[in-house]
Scaffold this motif. Sequence first.
Motif, PDB file in Angstrom:
ATOM      1  N   MET A 158      88.585  71.346  60.464  1.00 26.28           N
ATOM      2  CA  MET A 158      89.533  72.288  59.638  1.00 26.28           C
ATOM      3  C   MET A 158      90.177  71.712  58.464  1.00 26.28           C
ATOM      4  N   ALA A 159      90.088  70.539  58.144  1.00 20.25           N
ATOM      5  CA  ALA A 159      90.438  69.787  57.128  1.00 20.25           C
ATOM      6  C   ALA A 159      90.151  70.535  55.762  1.00 20.25           C
ATOM      7  N   PHE A 160      88.888  70.907  55.604  1.00 16.78           N
ATOM      8  CA  PHE A 160      88.149  71.539  54.414  1.00 16.78           C
ATOM      9  C   PHE A 160      89.005  72.969  54.533  1.00 16.78           C
ATOM     10  N   HIS A 161      89.430  73.605  55.423  1.00 16.65           N
ATOM     11  CA  HIS A 161      89.982  74.891  55.085  1.00 16.65           C
ATOM     12  C   HIS A 161      91.161  74.567  54.627  1.00 16.65           C
ATOM     13  N   GLN A 162      92.074  73.659  55.199  1.00 19.96           N
ATOM     14  CA  GLN A 162      93.473  73.252  54.500  1.00 19.96           C
ATOM     15  C   GLN A 162      93.258  72.716  53.003  1.00 19.96           C
ATOM     16  N   ALA A 163      92.362  72.044  53.040  1.00 18.37           N
ATOM     17  CA  ALA A 163      92.283  71.641  51.516  1.00 18.37           C
ATOM     18  C   ALA A 163      91.873  72.719  50.566  1.00 18.37           C
ATOM     19  N   MET A 164      91.118  73.643  50.849  1.00 20.37           N
ATOM     20  CA  MET A 164      91.032  74.697  50.281  1.00 20.37           C
ATOM     21  C   MET A 164      92.147  75.631  49.685  1.00 20.37           C
ATOM     22  N   LEU A 165      92.850  75.886  51.167  1.00 24.28           N
ATOM     23  CA  LEU A 165      94.304  76.471  50.674  1.00 24.28           C
ATOM     24  C   LEU A 165      95.251  75.859  49.915  1.00 24.28           C
ATOM     25  N   LEU A 166      95.584  74.605  50.377  1.00 24.32           N
ATOM     26  CA  LEU A 166      96.956  73.989  49.752  1.00 24.32           C
ATOM     27  C   LEU A 166      97.016  73.825  48.254  1.00 24.32           C
ATOM     28  N   PRO A 167      95.980  73.715  47.410  1.00 23.67           N
ATOM     29  CA  PRO A 167      96.215  73.647  46.034  1.00 23.67           C
ATOM     30  C   PRO A 167      97.249  74.510  45.380  1.00 23.67           C
ATOM     31  N   ASP A 168      97.395  75.696  46.004  1.00 29.76           N
ATOM     32  CA  ASP A 168      98.572  76.673  45.494  1.00 29.76           C
ATOM     33  C   ASP A 168      99.817  76.042  45.655  1.00 29.76           C
ATOM     34  N   TRP A 169      99.939  75.273  46.405  1.00 27.35           N
ATOM     35  CA  TRP A 169     101.414  74.626  46.983  1.00 27.35           C
ATOM     36  C   TRP A 169     101.648  73.276  46.194  1.00 27.35           C
ATOM     37  N   GLY A 170     100.764  72.429  45.738  1.00 28.55           N
ATOM     38  CA  GLY A 170     100.960  71.087  45.135  1.00 28.55           C
ATOM     39  C   GLY A 170      99.752  70.558  44.917  1.00 28.55           C
ATOM     40  N   SER A 171      99.804  69.219  44.508  1.00 29.71           N
ATOM     41  CA  SER A 171      98.796  68.364  44.249  1.00 29.71           C
ATOM     42  C   SER A 171      98.205  67.755  45.544  1.00 29.71           C
ATOM     43  N   VAL A 172      96.857  67.913  46.005  1.00 24.29           N
ATOM     44  CA  VAL A 172      96.543  67.711  47.259  1.00 24.29           C
ATOM     45  C   VAL A 172      95.400  66.257  47.111  1.00 24.29           C
ATOM     46  N   THR A 173      95.843  65.440  48.124  1.00 21.47           N
ATOM     47  CA  THR A 173      94.958  64.501  48.572  1.00 21.47           C
ATOM     48  C   THR A 173      94.646  64.728  50.032  1.00 21.47           C
ATOM     49  N   LEU A 174      93.351  64.538  50.329  1.00 20.58           N
ATOM     50  CA  LEU A 174      92.603  64.691  51.400  1.00 20.58           C
ATOM     51  C   LEU A 174      92.347  63.396  52.268  1.00 20.58           C
ATOM     52  N   PHE A 175      93.110  62.988  52.974  1.00 18.77           N
ATOM     53  CA  PHE A 175      92.853  61.688  53.807  1.00 18.77           C
ATOM     54  C   PHE A 175      91.859  61.905  54.936  1.00 18.77           C
ATOM     55  N   THR A 176      90.316  61.600  55.001  1.00 18.24           N
ATOM     56  CA  THR A 176      89.503  61.847  55.910  1.00 18.24           C
ATOM     57  C   THR A 176      89.824  60.995  57.123  1.00 18.24           C
ATOM     58  N   ASP A 177      90.034  59.751  56.896  1.00 15.34           N
ATOM     59  CA  ASP A 177      90.334  59.015  58.147  1.00 15.34           C
ATOM     60  C   ASP A 177      89.395  58.789  59.237  1.00 15.34           C
ATOM     61  N   GLY A 178      88.165  59.061  58.829  1.00 16.47           N
ATOM     62  CA  GLY A 178      87.013  58.912  59.883  1.00 16.47           C
ATOM     63  C   GLY A 178      87.084  60.196  60.701  1.00 16.47           C
ATOM     64  N   ARG A 179      87.649  60.943  60.537  1.00 17.99           N
ATOM     65  CA  ARG A 179      87.735  62.406  61.401  1.00 17.99           C
ATOM     66  C   ARG A 179      87.007  63.652  60.682  1.00 17.99           C
ATOM     67  N   TYR A 180      86.798  63.392  59.463  1.00 19.47           N
ATOM     68  CA  TYR A 180      86.113  64.496  58.785  1.00 19.47           C
ATOM     69  C   TYR A 180      85.141  63.953  57.867  1.00 19.47           C
ATOM     70  N   ALA A 181      84.027  64.406  57.621  1.00 20.71           N
ATOM     71  CA  ALA A 181      82.924  63.653  56.660  1.00 20.71           C
ATOM     72  C   ALA A 181      82.491  65.154  55.902  1.00 20.71           C
ATOM     73  N   PRO A 182      83.060  65.276  54.442  1.00 20.86           N
ATOM     74  CA  PRO A 182      82.799  66.678  53.842  1.00 20.86           C
ATOM     75  C   PRO A 182      81.286  66.220  53.197  1.00 20.86           C
ATOM     76  N   ASP A 183      80.490  67.271  53.173  1.00 23.24           N
ATOM     77  CA  ASP A 183      79.287  67.078  52.677  1.00 23.24           C
ATOM     78  C   ASP A 183      79.534  67.282  51.129  1.00 23.24           C
ATOM     79  N   ALA A 184      78.481  67.187  50.355  1.00 28.39           N
ATOM     80  CA  ALA A 184      78.280  67.230  49.043  1.00 28.39           C
ATOM     81  C   ALA A 184      78.775  68.672  48.340  1.00 28.39           C
TER      82      ALA A 184
END
Length: 301
Positions: A158-184
């Motif tokens: 679900m981190a991908f879902h949040q990452a796609m939403l949140l740029p409307d509210w600020g400058s976003v950094t995604l910390f994957t922390d070994g719990r999510y591995a986004p593909d290319a």
Amino acid sequence: MSIPSTSPYDAIIVGGSYAGLSAALQLARARRRVLVVDAGQRRNRFASDSHGFLGRDGQDASSIAQAGKADVAAYPNVSWHAGSATNARRDGDGFVVDLDGGTHVQASRLVLATGVRDELPPIAGLAERWGKSVFHCPYCHGYELQQGAIGILAGGDMAFHQAMLLPDWGSVTLFTDGRYAPDAQQRAAMARRGVLAIDDTPVLRIEDHATVVLADGRRLPMAGLFTYGRIHIGSPLAEQLGCAFDDSPIGPFIRTDAGKQTTVPGVFAGGDATRPAGSVAIAVADGAMAGLGAHRSLVFG
């Protein structure tokens, strides 16, 4: 409001937060005998303010719940049990609910507004800041971050879902922390959306207001943090009654139809326990629909 009686109720509502109170109000105004069972554990009890609820935007979350309870308490046909429902079962054409303390109450209809419990990612310092500087809903808390630095603590896909939403509210950094591995493809989509950075360094802890401390020694202050963990239904009653569940990326929720009836006839449900995401506004609407649905089923069967 009176205390529970042994005479059968038209409806028992389990959960006295926003959805439960909204359901109770509809049934009370239909002059039905209603019992509300509430253990006093609102999901948003950690947050000070509530946002996005028309007419109540920015108000104290607890005051909204208290005002709702006062509205319901004005109706003499509503009773209140300050405690838990431990078991529920069908009994003929109705239901029996066991309350803590050994009391048994009966009703023709049940409304489950039990909410959910959040299981957060196991990051030191996160739970203490939940609802204060760590959130899950940008619609509820994103505007107040004033387009500042926003960190996403991945709890899963679900981190991908949040990452796609949140740029409307600020400058976003995604910390994957070994719990999510986004593909290319996902990385490219986030870049197009304006995600500032994707950081795969392990997160050690959260400090100060919302400072992310990483394993390589970096300390990154944020205006606020967002995360998703897992949700757990706040009561075993739906499972005891045989209600069907639907699954979501963050956990199961109770299946309901358009009238908020579960797969068990006579059992209705509303609020966060019936959807993978929610807010005060949605919970109030859900509860109203569940209350109306319960009343109409009493009339039309």
